[in-house]
Write a protein that holds these residues in place. Sequence first.
Motif, PDB file in Angstrom:
ATOM      1  N   LEU A 125       0.400  -1.303  -0.080  1.00 37.52           N
ATOM      2  CA  LEU A 125      -0.210  -0.242  -0.183  1.00 37.52           C
ATOM      3  C   LEU A 125       0.635   1.939   0.067  1.00 37.52           C
ATOM      4  O   LEU A 125       1.584   1.495   0.919  1.00 37.52           O
ATOM      5  CB  LEU A 125      -1.227  -0.086   1.006  1.00 37.52           C
ATOM      6  CG  LEU A 125      -1.920   0.556   1.275  1.00 37.52           C
ATOM      7  CD1 LEU A 125      -3.142   0.820   2.157  1.00 37.52           C
ATOM      8  CD2 LEU A 125      -1.637   2.772   2.348  1.00 37.52           C
ATOM      9  N   GLY A 283     -10.032  -5.237   0.921  1.00 32.84           N
ATOM     10  CA  GLY A 283      -9.300  -5.154  -0.036  1.00 32.84           C
ATOM     11  C   GLY A 283      -7.589  -5.155  -0.429  1.00 32.84           C
ATOM     12  O   GLY A 283      -7.197  -4.018  -0.694  1.00 32.84           O
ATOM     13  N   ILE A 290      -1.887  -1.736  -4.290  1.00 27.95           N
ATOM     14  CA  ILE A 290      -3.160  -0.555  -3.246  1.00 27.95           C
ATOM     15  C   ILE A 290      -1.920   0.603  -3.361  1.00 27.95           C
ATOM     16  O   ILE A 290      -1.376   0.799  -2.363  1.00 27.95           O
ATOM     17  CB  ILE A 290      -3.612  -0.839  -1.996  1.00 27.95           C
ATOM     18  CG1 ILE A 290      -3.729  -2.372  -2.044  1.00 27.95           C
ATOM     19  CG2 ILE A 290      -4.394  -0.090  -1.441  1.00 27.95           C
ATOM     20  CD1 ILE A 290      -4.175  -2.851  -0.516  1.00 27.95           C
TER      21      ILE A 290
END
Length: 315
Positions: A125, A283, A290
Amino acid sequence: MKSIFTVAFSALLAFTASDAIAQEKKQLAFVVNAASDFWKLAEAGVQKAQTELPNYELQFKYPAQGTAALQNALMDDLVAAGSDAIMISSVDPKTSIDAFNRIAGQVPLFTTDSDAPASNRIAYLGSSNTDAGVQAGEIAIKALPSGGKCMGFVGFLDADNAKERIAGFKQAVEGKGIELVDTRGDDVDFARARSNVDDVLAANPEITCMVGFYSYNPPKIYEALQAAGKLGQITVIAFDEDPITLGAVREGSFAGTVVQQPFEWGYRGMKLMAAYLEGDKSGVPENKLIIVPTKIIDKANVDELEANLKAAIGK
C-alpha cells in the motif's frame, strides 16, 4: 464494613479484568525506514485509525538506525511482544527477503513506501514510485524547455523506491534534452546529504538542475544553494512536503515537488490490516498493489496543500 481482605481481593479482580481486556486487544505495528519528519503524517494517520479501532493497539515504530538489519530485528521483537500484523517501509527489500518471509510465516506482513514483491508479504500500500518519478520529469520538462544536465540526490541508491523514481524520471525526460547525469546516495545521513550537494556545486559547474528524490534531500539542496548564493540559478525538482520544500516552491526557488500521501498509508494501512485479521480480505486486490496517487505541487496549488497538511496533523 468490608474487610481489608475483601477490598483488596475486589481490587485485584478489577485489575486482572482490565489487564485481560488490554491483553485481548490485537496489536498492529507500522515500521518506518528511518527517523525523518516525513513520517509524521503517516504517524498522524495511524493515530486517526486508532480512534476508529478501539479493539486494537496501534504502534508506530522507528528503527534505531536506518538499516535493514535493525529493521528486521525490530520486527522480530514486535512479533515476540505479541504484534498480530506489521506494515513496513523496507530499507533494502532485496536483502531482506528471508527475514520478511520469516516474519510473514508468523503474522500477516504488508509493505508500504518501498515494496518487496519477491517476499511473502500480503500486499503493498503506497505510491507508484515509477509514476512519481515520471511526474518529477514532467516538472523538469516544463521548467527546462531548452534542456539541461541534472544531478540527483537520494538516501538509499539500492532501495526500490529510489530506483523506480529515478527510472520514471529518466523515462519522462528522454528525448527532451534533459539528462540525469548521476545520482548521489547518502544512506539517510543528513550531513552527507548536504555535503553531496556542496561537492557537486564545487566540482560540476555544468549541472543546471538538481533532483531531490527523498524528502530531506530538497531541504539540503536549498541550504547548499542558499549558502552558495545560487538559489534560483539552478532548477530544483523536489519530492515530498517538507516545510522548507513547500516554502521554496512558494517563493519560486524550486520548480515544484511531487507529494505522496503518507497520512493515507498510516490510516488506510491500519484499517486494511485490521480488516484482514477479521477475515475480510476484500481490500487486497489480485495484483496485491494498492496505489495511493501522487500529485505535482507548484506555486499554483502549494498553499492549498499546506492547509490540508496542517489540518491532517492538527496544527
